[in-house]
Structure formats: structure tokens, C-alpha cells
Scaffold this motif. Structure first.
Motif, PDB file in Angstrom:
ATOM      1  N   ASP A  36       0.802  -1.226   0.000  1.00 44.25           N
ATOM      2  CA  ASP A  36       0.000   0.000   0.000  1.00 44.25           C
ATOM      3  C   ASP A  36       0.833   1.274   0.000  1.00 44.25           C
ATOM      4  OD1 ASP A  36      -2.635  -0.910  -0.212  1.00 44.25           O
ATOM      5  OD2 ASP A  36      -2.554  -1.628   1.866  1.00 44.25           O
ATOM      6  N   GLN A  37       1.960   1.214  -0.678  1.00 46.11           N
ATOM      7  CA  GLN A  37       2.746   2.432  -0.858  1.00 46.11           C
ATOM      8  C   GLN A  37       3.168   2.525  -2.312  1.00 46.11           C
ATOM      9  OE1 GLN A  37       5.878   3.557   1.820  1.00 46.11           O
ATOM     10  NE2 GLN A  37       5.016   2.341   3.480  1.00 46.11           N
ATOM     11  N   ALA A  38       2.947   3.703  -2.899  1.00 48.03           N
ATOM     12  CA  ALA A  38       3.404   3.917  -4.267  1.00 48.03           C
ATOM     13  C   ALA A  38       4.886   4.260  -4.258  1.00 48.03           C
ATOM     14  CB  ALA A  38       2.607   5.043  -4.906  1.00 48.03           C
ATOM     15  N   LEU A  39       5.561   3.972  -5.356  1.00 43.29           N
ATOM     16  CA  LEU A  39       6.986   4.263  -5.493  1.00 43.29           C
ATOM     17  C   LEU A  39       7.136   5.397  -6.491  1.00 43.29           C
ATOM     18  CD1 LEU A  39       8.028   0.535  -5.875  1.00 43.29           C
ATOM     19  CD2 LEU A  39       8.173   1.926  -3.796  1.00 43.29           C
ATOM     20  N   ARG A  40       7.657   6.518  -5.999  1.00 43.49           N
ATOM     21  CA  ARG A  40       7.824   7.682  -6.875  1.00 43.49           C
ATOM     22  C   ARG A  40       9.263   7.669  -7.387  1.00 43.49           C
ATOM     23  NH1 ARG A  40       9.466  13.143  -6.673  1.00 43.49           N
ATOM     24  NH2 ARG A  40       7.951  14.659  -7.430  1.00 43.49           N
ATOM     25  N   ILE A  41       9.428   7.339  -8.654  1.00 39.76           N
ATOM     26  CA  ILE A  41      10.774   7.178  -9.213  1.00 39.76           C
ATOM     27  C   ILE A  41      11.147   8.447  -9.980  1.00 39.76           C
ATOM     28  CG2 ILE A  41      12.277   5.743 -10.633  1.00 39.76           C
ATOM     29  CD1 ILE A  41      10.494   3.407 -10.128  1.00 39.76           C
ATOM     30  N   PRO A  42      12.275   9.062  -9.625  1.00 39.25           N
ATOM     31  CA  PRO A  42      12.690  10.275 -10.342  1.00 39.25           C
ATOM     32  C   PRO A  42      12.984   9.985 -11.814  1.00 39.25           C
ATOM     33  CG  PRO A  42      14.037   9.916  -8.374  1.00 39.25           C
ATOM     34  CD  PRO A  42      13.222   8.679  -8.577  1.00 39.25           C
ATOM     35  N   ALA A  43      12.914  11.015 -12.621  1.00 38.08           N
ATOM     36  CA  ALA A  43      13.323  10.893 -14.023  1.00 38.08           C
ATOM     37  C   ALA A  43      14.762  10.390 -14.049  1.00 38.08           C
ATOM     38  CB  ALA A  43      13.229  12.240 -14.710  1.00 38.08           C
ATOM     39  N   GLY A  44      14.980   9.260 -14.732  1.00 38.89           N
ATOM     40  CA  GLY A  44      16.325   8.683 -14.822  1.00 38.89           C
ATOM     41  C   GLY A  44      16.618   7.663 -13.726  1.00 38.89           C
ATOM     42  N   GLY A  45      15.774   7.574 -12.693  1.00 33.60           N
ATOM     43  CA  GLY A  45      16.053   6.703 -11.549  1.00 33.60           C
ATOM     44  C   GLY A  45      15.609   5.268 -11.765  1.00 33.60           C
ATOM     45  N   ARG A  46      16.119   4.356 -10.922  1.00 36.90           N
ATOM     46  CA  ARG A  46      15.754   2.939 -10.975  1.00 36.90           C
ATOM     47  C   ARG A  46      15.434   2.408  -9.591  1.00 36.90           C
ATOM     48  NH1 ARG A  46      19.798   5.266 -12.420  1.00 36.90           N
ATOM     49  NH2 ARG A  46      21.342   3.706 -11.858  1.00 36.90           N
ATOM     50  N   TYR A  47      14.376   1.587  -9.515  1.00 34.64           N
ATOM     51  CA  TYR A  47      13.981   0.886  -8.288  1.00 34.64           C
ATOM     52  C   TYR A  47      13.933  -0.596  -8.612  1.00 34.64           C
ATOM     53  CZ  TYR A  47      12.362   4.762  -5.254  1.00 34.64           C
ATOM     54  OH  TYR A  47      12.282   5.850  -4.425  1.00 34.64           O
ATOM     55  N   ASP A  48      14.607  -1.428  -7.810  1.00 37.94           N
ATOM     56  CA  ASP A  48      14.492  -2.884  -7.941  1.00 37.94           C
ATOM     57  C   ASP A  48      13.594  -3.399  -6.819  1.00 37.94           C
ATOM     58  OD1 ASP A  48      16.543  -2.385  -9.754  1.00 37.94           O
ATOM     59  OD2 ASP A  48      17.663  -4.202  -9.205  1.00 37.94           O
TER      60      ASP A  48
END
Ligand SMILES: [Cu+2]
Length: 564
Positions: free
Chosen positions: A349-361
Motif C-alpha cells: 500500500d505504498q506507491a513508489l515515486r521514481i525520479p526521471a532517470g532513476g531505478r527501483y528494484d
């Protein structure tokens, strides 16, 4: 009150002060005093606002506190004094009072101009010590020497009509497919990528976003190489040192080239190879008005058996931050910008806000029911993992709550990043009228200047460097230092309480103050810029330059190299 709201309030109060004092001047003979007192009240509220702003970050309001508001108050005091004097029965001094009231309006206008035109620190001040770029070592010396065993890849840039899975056809620029092929390497492997150009007339390069490659392999046209034009080639070579999720894109006419499709993902797996299970790379992009996740503009379906370990590598290749959400499984955030987090815990129940150019695994264990990945603002695309090919998925849903990486995971000592800072510098981001590419524009400025007229941050190899980044504007700036990851020291004065955060793209939102540190361990002349490339091309770029390194390449008027 949020800092950006205070910045907005200050702007409104500044405009209001000009209007009220001007009106007081017009009404000097009748209700002038009442309006002058209203003008004084506006100035006092503006002073309070400026003081609160300065408390959040001195650079946010320095010129308001020291010059702008005091100037207005001084003019106000004189005007009110003269106005009181002119109230005597003979009404002498009314003309003088009127002039003083207009002066008070003028002082408030000057105060606005100090903030909105001059900016802070009041001119194109240096971002660091001002040394020259000349020296004994050329960026062309900073290359990976040919080694025995390499993994060879060829990427040829081209214009290409691409038919997407929905049937929609887009006119793209690609490295052979949309997105370009995902490049993979094991830690310790050396990649040798030959870039060709079939028909991209403006030229291309390859930049390895997030990888600390030798400077001469960094792919910035006009700084580390010349752009590659049709028929030409350039060979990049670098050793994969860090496992993680990265991406590549052109750094010649990057704003247009990336938007049109000159990008792809790059995944470095541990030396022992990829972990068992499902490992998906999902760059998110918008081409024209069409959103693409991975390689499709529809919902990508994958059949995954229950209990299978799943890793999703999210890459935001756009100009704006984007919120992603996973429904159907609790997950852990394993890595940001290609660097593992310490002690990641389960989230839902949490959204992931990914910056322009960023990566989340992300990682989770596949449950017995379907799992859905949704992207905010792009409902037609997404990812559905299920045990069977025809299973209906959960509704795409993006929670309101947003994941905060600064409180996630467990703290851990960071060797080599403590001690005296050899270089400390402040970067103030703002939106000010300046000349950009020879034309007047509302520019995206760094310390009041626009690229290339921003002195570089000068460092020596081995330096511990601290950067304080202050965003005075109303837009988000995803700052991207090339060749280094930065360690986050604080955001708005608060140090991270969870895992150490090593980022190569950090989102400085309006009114935010970030303090980051890096170890100067990769000599060269490095770009450091906003990865909203609209902003980069409107001036928001500078260099982190090592003393003694020079470049034979150039850009600007008369050169075909256009890095942004
Ligand atoms: Cu920006």
C-alpha cells in the motif's frame, strides 16, 4: 506550511506590496494613509515569510531577508512619515508624500526583481573554486584499455517505424528496437559496445546512466567525445564493477533523442549469475502520447508459478517523476539506482515515486494469486503476473501514500565517507530570465547562471566533496552527477534514518534542500545536470571537473556537438 507554499506566498505578497503601495500613491490625498498601513502590513507578513523560509534554508530567502524586504520597509517608513506630516490642515508636503509612496511601490518592485530576476547568489557565482579546465591529462586518456576477453555488442542508431503490440505505429529513433535491447553483463565482465549510426542526422552517443565508467567512455558529446554521425562508429569499453540496474541513452541531442526512443536498459548481474526465479526489466517511457512499459503499450502478461522469487527492475526514462504501484503482494525495495539497500523490509500500500532517470528494484515471492504492477497516469499499460495465462488480475490501483526511502531499511556504517570535506559547494536551482542559446528565455539556472557559463566544481582525485543543493523554483529537478554515486547526508535538514542511500539521480523537489557527498575517485570532466532534459537544455547543467584534466572536444555555437 510547506516550503514551496511559502515560496508561492512570498511571490504573491511581493506583487501585492507593489500594487497596494501604488494604489496608496494614487489615493494619497484621500485614503492614502489607510492604504499605506495596509502596504506596511503586507511587508511585515512578507518579512515573516522570508524569515521562515531562511530558517528552512538560507539560500531560499537570503536576498529577501538582507536587502529586499528591508528596502521596502525603509521606503514604507519614510512614506508613512511624510503622509502623516501632510495630514496637517495646510496639507503642505502632500507632493513629497506622494513621491515617497511611489518610491515605496518602486522599492517593493526592486525587491521582487532581486528575487525573480537577479536570483541568488546574485550573479553567475562559482559552483566551486574557479580553476581552468586545462591540464596534462586529456579525457581521451581516460579510456578502458583493450583487454583479452570482452563481451561484444553492436548498437546501430536509426529512424524506425515501430508497430507496438496495440497495433499503433510510432515514428521512433531506436538502437534497433523500442526500447533498445537490454544489455547484460556479469560483474567482472568487460563490455565492448560498438555504436553505429545509420541515419540519425543530428548524431548520437551512448551514455551509461549510473555506471561509473572511465570518463572517456561516458558518451557526452562535446565533453568526452564527438557525436557519432551517419556512417561513423565509436567503440565503448568498460568493466562491469557493480551489480544493479542501469540504462543507456544518447547524450547528443538527448532531449529529443531519448524522447524518440534512443534508450535501453543495462543490467549487471552478480559474478555468479542471476538469482533463480523471474527477473524482469521494465523501463517506462512515453513516446508521443503513448506510454510503454518494457516493450509494450498494453498490459504485459507473464505466467509465474506460486512461490517463484520475482525481481522487477523499474526504470523511469522520462522527464518527470512517475509513481508505480504493486498490488497483490507485499514486496521489498532491494536497490535504488543500482545500489543495494541495507535491511529492506516488506511494504504494501505504498506507491513508489521514481525520479526521471532513476531505478527501483523490487523483490517478492509470487503468491498463489495474480500480482499487478500499475503506473500512475498510464492505465493502458502495466504488468500482470499470474499462475495461468488467462487469469484476471487485481484492479490497477495506485495508493496515495508514497514510499520514503530516507526512512527505509537499516543504518549501516559507510566506510571512507567520513572526515573533513575537501570541497564544500552550494548549488542553487532557480528559474530566472537569462540568455540561453543566444536567445532571451526563462532559463533553468544554477547559482544564477546557465550552462556553459557556470564555473565547474573543481576537485582533486581523492577529495571528499559535499554538495548542498537548494531548489528555489516551482519545478522538480532530478539532479544527475555522472561518473559517481552520491551519498545522501540530509533532505530538508533530516539525515536518513534507514539504509544508507547512494543515488545517481536525486529528485530535488520545489523548496527542498539536499546535502549529498561523493568521493572523487574517478578522474575526468563530468556532467552534472538536471535529468529533466527540457531543464538541462534551458541551462541546468554544469561540470564536476578534476584538476589537471582537459578535453579536446567542444560544443556550443559552431560545433555539431549538442550534449543536452
Ligand atoms: Cu530540472
Amino acid at each position: 506550511m510547506t516550503t514551496v507554499a511559502l515560496l508561492g506566498l512570498d511571490l504573491v505578497l511581493g506583487l501585492l506590496a507593489v500594487a497596494v503601495w501604488a494604489y496608496a500613491a494614487v489615493r494619497a490625498g484621500t485614503s492614502g494613509l489607510r492604504w499605506a498601513l495596509a502596504g506596511l502590513l503586507v511587508l511585515l507578513v512578507r518579512l515573516a515569510t522570508a524569515l521562515v523560509l531562511a530558517g528552512r534554508g538560507w539560500e531560499l530567502a537570503a536576498e529577501r531577508v538582507t536587502v529586499g524586504v528591508p528596502l521596502g520597509l525603509l521606503a514604507a517608513a519614510v512614506a508613512i512619515g511624510l503622509l502623516l506630516n501632510a495630514r496637517r490642515p495646510d496639507r503642505t508636503g502632500l507632493t513629497a508624500a506622494r513621491i515617497a509612496l511611489w518610491s515605496a511601490a518602486g522599492a517593493s518592485a526592486v525587491s521582487l526583481a532581486l528575487t525573480g530576476v537577479v536570483g541568488y547568489p546574485g550573479g553567475p557565482g562559482p559552483a566551486g573554486h574557479d580553476h581552468s579546465h586545462s591540464g596534462g591529462l586529456s579525457v581521451t586518456d581516460l579510456r578502458t584499455p583493450p583487454v583479452g576477453s570482452v563481451k561484444k555488442v553492436e548498437l546501430v542508431a536509426r529512424t524506425q517505424g515501430v508497430t507496438l503490440p496495440s497495433g499503433r505505429v510510432v515514428d521512433a529513433w531506436t538502437f534497433g528496437s523500442l526500447p533498445g535491447p537490454t544489455l547484460t553483463a556479469l560483474v567482472g565482465e568487460t563490455l565492448e559496445v560498438t555504436l553505429g549510426n545509420r541515419d540519425i542526422t543530428g548524431g548520437v552517443t551512448l551514455h551509461w546512466h549510473g555506471l561509473s565508467v572511465p570518463n572517456g567512455e561516458d558518451g557526452v558529446a562535446g565533453v568526452t567525445q564527438d557525436a557519432v554521425f551517419p556512417g561513423e562508429t565509436f567503440v565503448y569499453r568498460f568493466r562491469a564493477e557493480q551489480p544493479g540496474t542501469f540504462w543507456y541513452h544518447t547524450h547528443q541531442h538527448g532531449r529529443e533523442g531519448i524522447a524518440r526512443g534512443l534508450y535501453g536498459a543495462l543490467v549487471v548481474q552478480p559474478a555468479a549469475g542471476a538469482a533463480a526465479g523471474v527477473d524482469l526489466v521494465l523501463p517506462f517511457h512515453t513516446i508521443g502520447t503513448t506510454a510503454i512499459l518494457g516493450g509494450t503499450d498494453q498490459v504485459q502478461r507473464e505466467v509465474v508459478a506460486a512461490n517463484t522469487p520475482v525481481r522487477l527492475r523499474l526504470v523511469n526514462t522520462e522527464q518527470q517523476p512517475r509513481r508505480f504501484a504493486l498490488t497483490g503482494a507485499a514486496f521489498r525495495v532491494m536497490a535504488l539506482d543500482g545500489v543495494d539497500l541495507n535491511g529492506p523490509t516488506e511494504l504494501s500500500d505504498q506507491a513508489l515515486r521514481i525520479p526521471a532517470g532513476g531505478r527501483y528494484d523490487l523483490a517478492f515471492t509470487m503468491p498463489a494469486h495474480p500480482v499487478r504492477l500499475a503506473v500512475e497516469g498510464a492505465r493502458q499499460t502495466g504488468l500482470l503476473l499470474a499462475g495461468t495465462a488467462d487469469a484476471a488480475g487485481p484492479e490497477a490501483r495506485v495508493p496515495k501514500a508514497t514510499f520514503d526511502p530516507t526512512t527505509y531499511g537499516s543504518p549501516q556504517p559507510v566506510p571512507g565517507m567520513t572526515g573533513e570535506y575537501d570541497v564544500s559547494t552550494t548549488i542553487v536551482l532557480d528559474r530566472l530570465p537569462r540568455v540561453v542559446h543566444g536567445r532571451p528565455a526563462l532559463a533553468q539556472t544554477v547559482n544564477g547562471g546557465v550552462y556553459p557559463d557556470i564555473p565547474p566544481i573543481m576537485v582533486a582525485e581523492g577529495d571528499l566533496v559535499r554538495m548542498r543543493v537548494v531548489n528555489r523554483s516551482f519545478e522538480t529537478h532530478p539532479m544527475h552527477p555522472h561518473g559517481h554515486h552520491v551519498l545522501v547526508l540530509s533532505v530538508n535538514g533530516r539525515a536518513p534514518t534507514g539504509s544508507p542511500l547512494w543515488l545517481d539521480t536525486f529528485d530535488v523537489q520545489p523548496g527542498e534542500v539536499w546535502e549529498v557527498a561523493l568521493r572523487a575517485d574517478n578522474p575526468g570532466i563530468w556532467m552534472d545536470h538536471c535529468h529533466n532534459l527540457e531543464h538541462a537544455s534551458a541551462g541546468m547543467m554544469f561540470h564536476l571537473a578534476y584538476a589537471g584534466v582537459s578535453t579536446p572536444f567542444s560544443h556550443g555555437p559552431g560545433s555539431p556537438n549538442v550534449p543536452e
